[in-house]
Design a protein around this motif. Structure first.
Motif, PDB file in Angstrom:
ATOM      1  N   TYR B  33      -9.687  16.831   7.388  1.00 40.91           N
ATOM      2  CA  TYR B  33      -8.235  17.007   7.259  1.00 40.91           C
ATOM      3  C   TYR B  33      -7.909  18.493   7.200  1.00 40.91           C
ATOM      4  O   TYR B  33      -8.638  19.273   6.586  1.00 40.91           O
ATOM      5  CB  TYR B  33      -7.732  16.363   5.962  1.00 40.91           C
ATOM      6  CG  TYR B  33      -8.225  14.954   5.713  1.00 40.91           C
ATOM      7  CD1 TYR B  33      -9.484  14.735   5.157  1.00 40.91           C
ATOM      8  CD2 TYR B  33      -7.436  13.849   6.009  1.00 40.91           C
ATOM      9  CE1 TYR B  33      -9.949  13.452   4.922  1.00 40.91           C
ATOM     10  CE2 TYR B  33      -7.894  12.564   5.773  1.00 40.91           C
ATOM     11  CZ  TYR B  33      -9.152  12.376   5.232  1.00 40.91           C
ATOM     12  OH  TYR B  33      -9.595  11.107   5.003  1.00 40.91           O
ATOM     13  N   TYR B  35      -4.703  20.975   5.951  1.00 40.74           N
ATOM     14  CA  TYR B  35      -3.440  21.104   5.229  1.00 40.74           C
ATOM     15  C   TYR B  35      -3.027  22.567   5.216  1.00 40.74           C
ATOM     16  O   TYR B  35      -3.856  23.464   5.376  1.00 40.74           O
ATOM     17  CB  TYR B  35      -3.576  20.645   3.763  1.00 40.74           C
ATOM     18  CG  TYR B  35      -3.674  19.150   3.558  1.00 40.74           C
ATOM     19  CD1 TYR B  35      -4.888  18.488   3.707  1.00 40.74           C
ATOM     20  CD2 TYR B  35      -2.554  18.405   3.190  1.00 40.74           C
ATOM     21  CE1 TYR B  35      -4.977  17.119   3.502  1.00 40.74           C
ATOM     22  CE2 TYR B  35      -2.637  17.031   2.976  1.00 40.74           C
ATOM     23  CZ  TYR B  35      -3.855  16.406   3.141  1.00 40.74           C
ATOM     24  OH  TYR B  35      -3.941  15.044   2.930  1.00 40.74           O
ATOM     25  N   PHE B  45       0.479  18.296   5.059  1.00 40.60           N
ATOM     26  CA  PHE B  45      -0.514  17.722   5.955  1.00 40.60           C
ATOM     27  C   PHE B  45      -0.290  18.210   7.380  1.00 40.60           C
ATOM     28  O   PHE B  45       0.853  18.244   7.865  1.00 40.60           O
ATOM     29  CB  PHE B  45      -0.436  16.196   5.902  1.00 40.60           C
ATOM     30  CG  PHE B  45      -1.144  15.502   7.022  1.00 40.60           C
ATOM     31  CD1 PHE B  45      -0.432  14.855   8.022  1.00 40.60           C
ATOM     32  CD2 PHE B  45      -2.526  15.509   7.083  1.00 40.60           C
ATOM     33  CE1 PHE B  45      -1.089  14.205   9.058  1.00 40.60           C
ATOM     34  CE2 PHE B  45      -3.191  14.868   8.109  1.00 40.60           C
ATOM     35  CZ  PHE B  45      -2.467  14.221   9.102  1.00 40.60           C
ATOM     36  N   TYR B  48      -5.533  15.098  11.029  1.00 41.14           N
ATOM     37  CA  TYR B  48      -6.616  14.321  10.436  1.00 41.14           C
ATOM     38  C   TYR B  48      -7.512  13.805  11.559  1.00 41.14           C
ATOM     39  O   TYR B  48      -7.037  13.232  12.534  1.00 41.14           O
ATOM     40  CB  TYR B  48      -5.989  13.193   9.619  1.00 41.14           C
ATOM     41  CG  TYR B  48      -6.826  11.961   9.371  1.00 41.14           C
ATOM     42  CD1 TYR B  48      -6.280  10.683   9.520  1.00 41.14           C
ATOM     43  CD2 TYR B  48      -8.151  12.053   8.941  1.00 41.14           C
ATOM     44  CE1 TYR B  48      -7.027   9.544   9.268  1.00 41.14           C
ATOM     45  CE2 TYR B  48      -8.898  10.913   8.679  1.00 41.14           C
ATOM     46  CZ  TYR B  48      -8.323   9.667   8.857  1.00 41.14           C
ATOM     47  OH  TYR B  48      -9.060   8.530   8.594  1.00 41.14           O
ATOM     48  N   ASP B  56      -4.921  12.085  14.134  1.00 43.07           N
ATOM     49  CA  ASP B  56      -3.537  11.934  13.689  1.00 43.07           C
ATOM     50  C   ASP B  56      -2.927  13.325  13.623  1.00 43.07           C
ATOM     51  O   ASP B  56      -3.188  14.077  12.700  1.00 43.07           O
ATOM     52  CB  ASP B  56      -3.519  11.254  12.319  1.00 43.07           C
ATOM     53  CG  ASP B  56      -2.107  11.140  11.742  1.00 43.07           C
ATOM     54  OD1 ASP B  56      -1.976  10.604  10.631  1.00 43.07           O
ATOM     55  OD2 ASP B  56      -1.144  11.611  12.375  1.00 43.07           O
ATOM     56  N   LEU B  91      -5.957  24.964   4.406  1.00 44.20           N
ATOM     57  CA  LEU B  91      -7.039  24.280   3.697  1.00 44.20           C
ATOM     58  C   LEU B  91      -7.620  23.175   4.565  1.00 44.20           C
ATOM     59  O   LEU B  91      -6.889  22.440   5.237  1.00 44.20           O
ATOM     60  CB  LEU B  91      -6.517  23.661   2.402  1.00 44.20           C
ATOM     61  CG  LEU B  91      -6.045  24.634   1.328  1.00 44.20           C
ATOM     62  CD1 LEU B  91      -5.342  23.889   0.211  1.00 44.20           C
ATOM     63  CD2 LEU B  91      -7.216  25.420   0.780  1.00 44.20           C
ATOM     64  N   TYR B 104     -11.003  13.608  -1.547  1.00 46.38           N
ATOM     65  CA  TYR B 104     -11.497  14.616  -0.612  1.00 46.38           C
ATOM     66  C   TYR B 104     -12.262  15.720  -1.322  1.00 46.38           C
ATOM     67  O   TYR B 104     -12.049  15.979  -2.512  1.00 46.38           O
ATOM     68  CB  TYR B 104     -10.329  15.318   0.098  1.00 46.38           C
ATOM     69  CG  TYR B 104      -9.372  14.471   0.859  1.00 46.38           C
ATOM     70  CD1 TYR B 104      -8.162  15.014   1.270  1.00 46.38           C
ATOM     71  CD2 TYR B 104      -9.620  13.148   1.188  1.00 46.38           C
ATOM     72  CE1 TYR B 104      -7.239  14.278   1.968  1.00 46.38           C
ATOM     73  CE2 TYR B 104      -8.699  12.393   1.887  1.00 46.38           C
ATOM     74  CZ  TYR B 104      -7.508  12.966   2.277  1.00 46.38           C
ATOM     75  OH  TYR B 104      -6.582  12.234   2.972  1.00 46.38           O
ATOM     76  N   PHE B 106     -12.430  19.768  -0.829  1.00 43.59           N
ATOM     77  CA  PHE B 106     -11.709  20.843  -0.155  1.00 43.59           C
ATOM     78  C   PHE B 106     -12.564  22.091  -0.012  1.00 43.59           C
ATOM     79  O   PHE B 106     -13.406  22.386  -0.859  1.00 43.59           O
ATOM     80  CB  PHE B 106     -10.450  21.223  -0.941  1.00 43.59           C
ATOM     81  CG  PHE B 106      -9.282  20.319  -0.693  1.00 43.59           C
ATOM     82  CD1 PHE B 106      -9.134  19.154  -1.429  1.00 43.59           C
ATOM     83  CD2 PHE B 106      -8.331  20.623   0.266  1.00 43.59           C
ATOM     84  CE1 PHE B 106      -8.057  18.313  -1.208  1.00 43.59           C
ATOM     85  CE2 PHE B 106      -7.257  19.791   0.490  1.00 43.59           C
ATOM     86  CZ  PHE B 106      -7.125  18.633  -0.251  1.00 43.59           C
TER      87      PHE B 106
END
Lengths: 112, 115
Positions: B33, B35, B45, B48, B56, B91, B104, B106
């Motif tokens: 992901y 961000y 967001f 993904y 996505d 991130l 998650y 990070f």
């Protein structure tokens, strides 16, 4: 759509004070709920989580209970320490295969 | 690797230039992901990836933003023709499975400053 609302900061407390950071959510279905913490200069870390209603997540003296009736997941700690100073993020995980939705974060500052 | 690694940790670029940000997820983590963290805006967001499925991209703010991931390894986020409003911390996170309940891991982020 799904969303998370958490109390605005900053929150300033003295050491050993009681902490509450409010978090409420809007979601369809039965989401999982999380609290992440970001210490100064570091990345986000998972603090605790709850995956179903009435579950209580806990870690490092912090607790949060998943309340479906009030759509809340408030973070609490009975006695904060200076080392707890950080930014705290509430997050919601909705449908499988979708990304977590985060609140705007609440800055906590604890002084000795 | 032991954790999610992002590079560079800091990037200063001139308005209009293109930038590439890199994310190396934890080995074996199928989901990745991106961000963006802006002051006062929380985590936004962006995109993904899950295995070999189509990503996505619903969070990408404009067509200047794109990302790639090869298999279950490194991902690159590219911002073309950077603008000052792109300044933020980017991130990356990864998770073992896309199951929401796992949460998650990070990385430390890339701080992008557009001047």
């Amino acid at each position: 759509g799904d969303s998370v609302t958490q109390m605005e900061g900053p929150v300033t407390l003295s050491e050993e004070a009681f902490l509450t950071i409010n978090c409420t959510y809007t979601a369809t279905g039965y989401p999982s709920l999380f609290w992440y913490v970001q210490y100064p200069g570091e990345g986000l870390q998972l603090l605790l989580k709850a995956t179903k209603a009435d579950d209580k997540g806990s870690n490092k003296g912090f607790e949060a209970t998943y309340r479906k009736e009030t759509t809340s997941f408030h973070l609490e700690k009975g006695s904060v320490q200076v080392s707890d100073s950080a930014v705290y993020f509430c997050a919601l995980g909705g449908q499988a295969g979708t990304a977590l939705i985060f609140g705007k974060g609440t800055t906590l500052s604890v002084s000795s | 690797g032991a954790g999610v690694s992002q590079s560079p940790s800091n990037k200063v670029t001139e308005k209009g230039k293109d930038v590439e940000l890199r994310c190396d997820p934890i080995s074996g983590h199928t989901a990745l992901y991106w961000y963006r963290q802006s002051l006062g805006q929380g985590l936004e967001f962006l995109i993904y990836f899950q295995g070999n499925s189509a990503p996505d991209k619903s969070g990408l703010p404009s067509d200047r933003f794109s990302a790639e991931r090869t298999g279950e390894s490194v991902s690159t986020l590219t911002i073309q023709r950077t603008q000052q409003e792109d300044s933020a911390v980017y991130l990356c996170a990864s998770s073992l499975v896309p199951d929401i309940g796992f949460g998650y891991t990070f990385g430390s982020g890339t701080r992008l400053t557009v001047v």
